[in-house]
Enzyme design. Structure first.
Site, mmCIF file in Angstrom:
data_model
loop_
_atom_site.group_PDB
_atom_site.id
_atom_site.type_symbol
_atom_site.label_atom_id
_atom_site.label_comp_id
_atom_site.label_asym_id
_atom_site.label_seq_id
_atom_site.Cartn_x
_atom_site.Cartn_y
_atom_site.Cartn_z
ATOM 1 N N VAL A 76 5.622 76.523 48.956
ATOM 2 C CA VAL A 76 5.476 77.651 48.570
ATOM 3 C C VAL A 76 4.048 78.277 48.431
ATOM 4 O O VAL A 76 3.341 77.355 47.689
ATOM 5 C CB VAL A 76 6.356 78.037 47.221
ATOM 6 C CG1 VAL A 76 6.141 79.147 46.391
ATOM 7 C CG2 VAL A 76 7.542 77.394 47.084
ATOM 8 N N CYS A 77 3.945 79.480 48.918
ATOM 9 C CA CYS A 77 2.575 79.707 48.761
ATOM 10 C C CYS A 77 2.110 80.184 47.385
ATOM 11 O O CYS A 77 2.673 80.861 46.628
ATOM 12 C CB CYS A 77 2.332 81.237 49.776
ATOM 13 S SG CYS A 77 0.520 81.872 49.491
ATOM 14 N N ILE A 78 1.126 79.296 46.934
ATOM 15 C CA ILE A 78 0.571 79.415 45.716
ATOM 16 C C ILE A 78 0.311 80.879 45.279
ATOM 17 O O ILE A 78 0.571 81.429 44.164
ATOM 18 C CB ILE A 78 -0.170 78.405 45.211
ATOM 19 C CG1 ILE A 78 -0.594 78.424 43.718
ATOM 20 C CG2 ILE A 78 -1.828 78.684 46.053
ATOM 21 C CD1 ILE A 78 -1.301 77.079 43.427
ATOM 22 N N ALA A 81 3.182 82.976 45.036
ATOM 23 C CA ALA A 81 4.251 82.635 43.883
ATOM 24 C C ALA A 81 3.448 83.009 42.539
ATOM 25 O O ALA A 81 4.150 83.733 41.847
ATOM 26 C CB ALA A 81 4.229 81.075 43.886
#
Length: 130
Positions: A76-78, A81
Site C-alpha cells: 500500500v502506497c504510504i 494511505a
C-alpha cells in the site's frame, strides 16, 4: 508469466472488483503475481475498518481474504494511505492517532516497491484511477 497489478480505485469501484477477478484468474491459470500495489483511492481496500451495506459486495474483505489465502505480496502506497487515514500501528504512533487500521497481510511502503516489482515482472496491469 509474472504480473504486477496496480489497484487505483476504491473498493466500491467496479475496477477494483475486476482487478480482484483478474488476479484470481491469473493464479487459476498458474501465472505468478509478483506484487499487488494499492495506490490513490485503491489504498482504501487495505483499511480494516470499512463497513459495507448488507446488500453490497464487500470487495475490500474479498481482497483481504485473497491476499491472506495466497500469501500475495500486497503493498500500500504510504503517502496515499496516510492522506486517506489508512495507517499501520507504527504510523499511528508516529502521528499520535488512536490505532492502526491497516488490514493483515498488507504493508505500507513507497513507490519504490512498485518500481522494484516492475523490474521482476513480465506484465503490469492497472485498474481504476482518473
Amino acid at each position: 508469466m509474472r504480473f504486477v497489478i496496480s489497484v487505483l480505485s476504491s473498493s466500491t469501484s467496479p475496477a477494483t472488483r475486476r482487478a480482484l477477478r483478474f488476479a484470481q484468474a491469473l493464479l487459476a491459470q498458474k501465472h505468478e503475481i509478483v506484487r499487488v500495489f494499492f495506490y490513490q483511492d485503491g489504498v482504501l481496500s487495505a483499511a480494516n475498518n470499512l463497513v459495507v451495506a448488507q446488500d453490497q459486495e464487500d470487495i475490500a474483505r474479498q481482497w483481504q481474504d485473497f491476499i491472506r489465502a495466497y500469501d500475495i505480496d500486497a503493498v500500500v502506497c504510504i503517502a496515499a494511505a496516510l492522506r486517506r487515514g489508512v495507517l499501520d500501528h507504527v504510523e499511528a504512533t508516529r502521528y499520535q492517532r488512536q490505532g492502526g487500521n491497516l488490514a493483515e497481510g498488507y504493508q505500507l511502503s513507497g513507490l519504490g516497491q512498485l518500481h522494484d516489482a516492475l523490474q521482476r515482472a513480465d506484465r503490469h496491469i492497472s485498474f481504476g484511477g482518473a
